[in-house]
Scaffold this motif. Structure first.
Motif, short mmCIF file in Angstrom:
data_model
loop_
_atom_site.label_atom_id
_atom_site.label_comp_id
_atom_site.label_asym_id
_atom_site.label_seq_id
_atom_site.Cartn_x
_atom_site.Cartn_y
_atom_site.Cartn_z
N ILE A 41 0.86 -1.21 0.00
CA ILE A 41 0.00 0.00 0.00
C ILE A 41 0.88 1.24 0.00
O ILE A 41 0.59 2.25 -0.67
CB ILE A 41 -0.93 -0.01 1.23
CG1 ILE A 41 -1.90 -1.18 1.15
CG2 ILE A 41 -1.69 1.32 1.35
CD1 ILE A 41 -2.76 -1.37 2.39
N GLU A 42 1.97 1.17 0.74
CA GLU A 42 2.88 2.31 0.85
C GLU A 42 3.49 2.68 -0.52
O GLU A 42 3.85 3.84 -0.75
CB GLU A 42 3.99 1.94 1.84
CG GLU A 42 5.02 3.02 2.09
CD GLU A 42 6.15 2.51 2.96
OE1 GLU A 42 6.81 3.35 3.60
OE2 GLU A 42 6.40 1.28 2.98
N GLU A 43 3.60 1.70 -1.42
CA GLU A 43 4.26 1.92 -2.70
C GLU A 43 3.33 2.45 -3.79
O GLU A 43 3.77 2.68 -4.93
CB GLU A 43 4.90 0.62 -3.18
CG GLU A 43 6.04 0.11 -2.30
CD GLU A 43 7.25 1.04 -2.31
OE1 GLU A 43 7.46 1.73 -3.34
OE2 GLU A 43 7.96 1.08 -1.28
N VAL A 44 2.06 2.64 -3.51
CA VAL A 44 1.14 3.10 -4.54
C VAL A 44 1.49 4.53 -4.97
O VAL A 44 2.06 5.31 -4.19
CB VAL A 44 -0.33 3.05 -4.06
CG1 VAL A 44 -0.71 1.64 -3.69
CG2 VAL A 44 -0.56 4.01 -2.90
N ASP A 45 1.13 4.87 -6.18
CA ASP A 45 1.39 6.22 -6.69
C ASP A 45 0.44 7.22 -6.02
O ASP A 45 -0.75 6.94 -5.86
CB ASP A 45 1.19 6.25 -8.21
CG ASP A 45 2.25 5.46 -8.94
OD1 ASP A 45 3.37 5.33 -8.39
OD2 ASP A 45 1.96 4.96 -10.05
N THR A 46 0.97 8.36 -5.65
CA THR A 46 0.17 9.41 -5.01
C THR A 46 0.39 10.74 -5.73
O THR A 46 1.38 10.92 -6.47
CB THR A 46 0.55 9.57 -3.52
OG1 THR A 46 1.94 9.93 -3.43
CG2 THR A 46 0.33 8.28 -2.75
N ASP A 47 -0.50 11.69 -5.51
CA ASP A 47 -0.33 13.03 -6.07
C ASP A 47 0.49 13.88 -5.10
O ASP A 47 1.03 13.38 -4.11
CB ASP A 47 -1.69 13.66 -6.37
CG ASP A 47 -2.58 13.76 -5.14
OD1 ASP A 47 -2.03 13.72 -4.00
OD2 ASP A 47 -3.81 13.88 -5.28
N GLU A 48 0.55 15.17 -5.38
CA GLU A 48 1.35 16.06 -4.54
C GLU A 48 0.80 16.24 -3.14
O GLU A 48 1.48 16.72 -2.23
CB GLU A 48 1.49 17.44 -5.21
CG GLU A 48 0.19 18.21 -5.38
CD GLU A 48 -0.57 17.82 -6.66
OE1 GLU A 48 -1.50 18.56 -7.02
OE2 GLU A 48 -0.21 16.79 -7.27
N HIS A 49 -0.44 15.81 -2.93
CA HIS A 49 -1.06 15.89 -1.60
C HIS A 49 -1.03 14.54 -0.89
O HIS A 49 -1.72 14.36 0.11
CB HIS A 49 -2.51 16.37 -1.73
CG HIS A 49 -2.64 17.72 -2.36
ND1 HIS A 49 -2.18 18.88 -1.77
CD2 HIS A 49 -3.17 18.09 -3.56
CE1 HIS A 49 -2.42 19.91 -2.55
NE2 HIS A 49 -3.03 19.47 -3.65
N TYR A 50 -0.25 13.62 -1.40
CA TYR A 50 -0.09 12.30 -0.81
C TYR A 50 -1.38 11.48 -0.83
O TYR A 50 -1.56 10.58 -0.01
CB TYR A 50 0.44 12.39 0.63
CG TYR A 50 1.79 13.06 0.70
CD1 TYR A 50 2.96 12.33 0.49
CD2 TYR A 50 1.89 14.42 0.97
CE1 TYR A 50 4.20 12.95 0.54
CE2 TYR A 50 3.13 15.05 1.03
CZ TYR A 50 4.28 14.31 0.81
OH TYR A 50 5.50 14.93 0.85
N GLN A 51 -2.23 11.77 -1.79
CA GLN A 51 -3.46 11.00 -1.94
C GLN A 51 -3.27 10.00 -3.07
O GLN A 51 -2.78 10.35 -4.15
CB GLN A 51 -4.64 11.93 -2.25
CG GLN A 51 -4.98 12.86 -1.11
CD GLN A 51 -6.16 13.77 -1.42
OE1 GLN A 51 -6.63 13.83 -2.57
NE2 GLN A 51 -6.64 14.48 -0.42
N PRO A 52 -3.64 8.72 -2.84
CA PRO A 52 -3.45 7.69 -3.87
C PRO A 52 -4.19 8.06 -5.16
O PRO A 52 -5.33 8.54 -5.12
CB PRO A 52 -4.04 6.44 -3.22
CG PRO A 52 -3.95 6.69 -1.75
CD PRO A 52 -4.19 8.16 -1.59
N LYS A 53 -3.53 7.81 -6.29
CA LYS A 53 -4.15 8.10 -7.58
C LYS A 53 -5.21 7.06 -7.94
O LYS A 53 -6.15 7.37 -8.68
CB LYS A 53 -3.08 8.13 -8.67
CG LYS A 53 -2.12 9.31 -8.52
CD LYS A 53 -1.08 9.33 -9.64
CE LYS A 53 -0.15 10.52 -9.52
NZ LYS A 53 0.88 10.56 -10.60
#
Length: 234
Positions: free
Chosen positions: A208-220
């Motif tokens: 889960i930690e490795e998922v891609d996120t945006d600049e607000h640390y929200q998962p894409k």
């Protein structure tokens, strides 16, 4: 007047000074008194010995009964929670002794289905993943910069990775959020109430930690908790 011979006077003197005989009735009376007193003392001893033994047994039975009730209550409380996520299962041991009120609240919310479908709305690599109400800022808002500097972190037990916690901020039952640390956090106790620890599924947490996120640390992409299962043993 006839003179009494000295030998006769001596015999009369011995007869006067000699002890008188004790009658049979007196002997019987005293013997009876001794027997009665002995019986009374024995009966008294038996009475108090029996009473003391009864009180001790009664006290032990009460203590045993209390222990049985306490053990029953303790055994009824789930000790583990299995978070079934879209990436796999995470098994958490609950710290009932350390945070009893929070654990009770968590268990109650699990039974009400509060965490069913809950998304992980903040994922900060090498720091923490957060699930809860996306309309509420949450504790990670002030941690984002600190999450990038993990080279000098305190590694004491209270700051370990894979700890389960919730925010110390005032909340209602609808805003109960979950945090799972993915690295040691120095100010963990300042921000979170730790009430559990991941004992199985660390690899799922890391995935889960490795998922891609945006600049607000929200998962894409959507990722979250499907449901939670409570267990007494695992």
């Amino acid at each position: 007047m006839a003179r009494i011979k000295p030998q006769a006077l001596l015999q009369q003197s011995k007869k006067k000074k000699g002890p008188s005989r004790i009658s049979v009735n007196t002997v019987v009376l005293y013997s009876l008194i001794v027997v009665v007193m002995g019986f009374f003392l024995y009966a008294t001893y038996r009475h108090w010995a029996h009473r003391s033994s009864f009180q001790e047994e009664d006290h032990l039975s009460v203590l045993k009964g209390d222990n049985v009730i306490a053990d029953a209550k303790t055994s009824d409380v789930p000790r583990y929670a299995i978070l079934n996520t879209s990436k796999g299962s995470i098994t958490v041991e609950l710290y009932k002794e350390g945070s009893p009120e929070v654990v009770d609240e968590f268990i109650d919310l699990c039974q009400r289905g509060h965490f069913k479908g809950m998304p992980f709305h903040h994922v900060i690599k090498n720091f923490v993943i957060q699930g809860g109400n996306t309309d509420r800022p949450g504790a990670t808002e002030g941690w984002t910069l600190r999450g990038k500097h993990n080279s000098q972190l305190d590694t004491s037990v209270k700051h370990e990775a894979f700890m389960l916690g919730t925010s110390k901020e005032k909340r209602d039952k609808k805003s109960f959020e979950l945090f799972i640390t993915t690295a040691p956090i120095p100010d963990l106790n300042e921000k979170l109430i730790v009430f559990g620890r991941v004992i199985k599924g660390e690899d799922v947490v890391q995935e889960i930690e490795e998922v891609d996120t945006d600049e607000h640390y929200q998962p894409k992409s959507s990722i979250g908790i499907i449901n939670v299962t409570l267990k007494q043993k695992v």
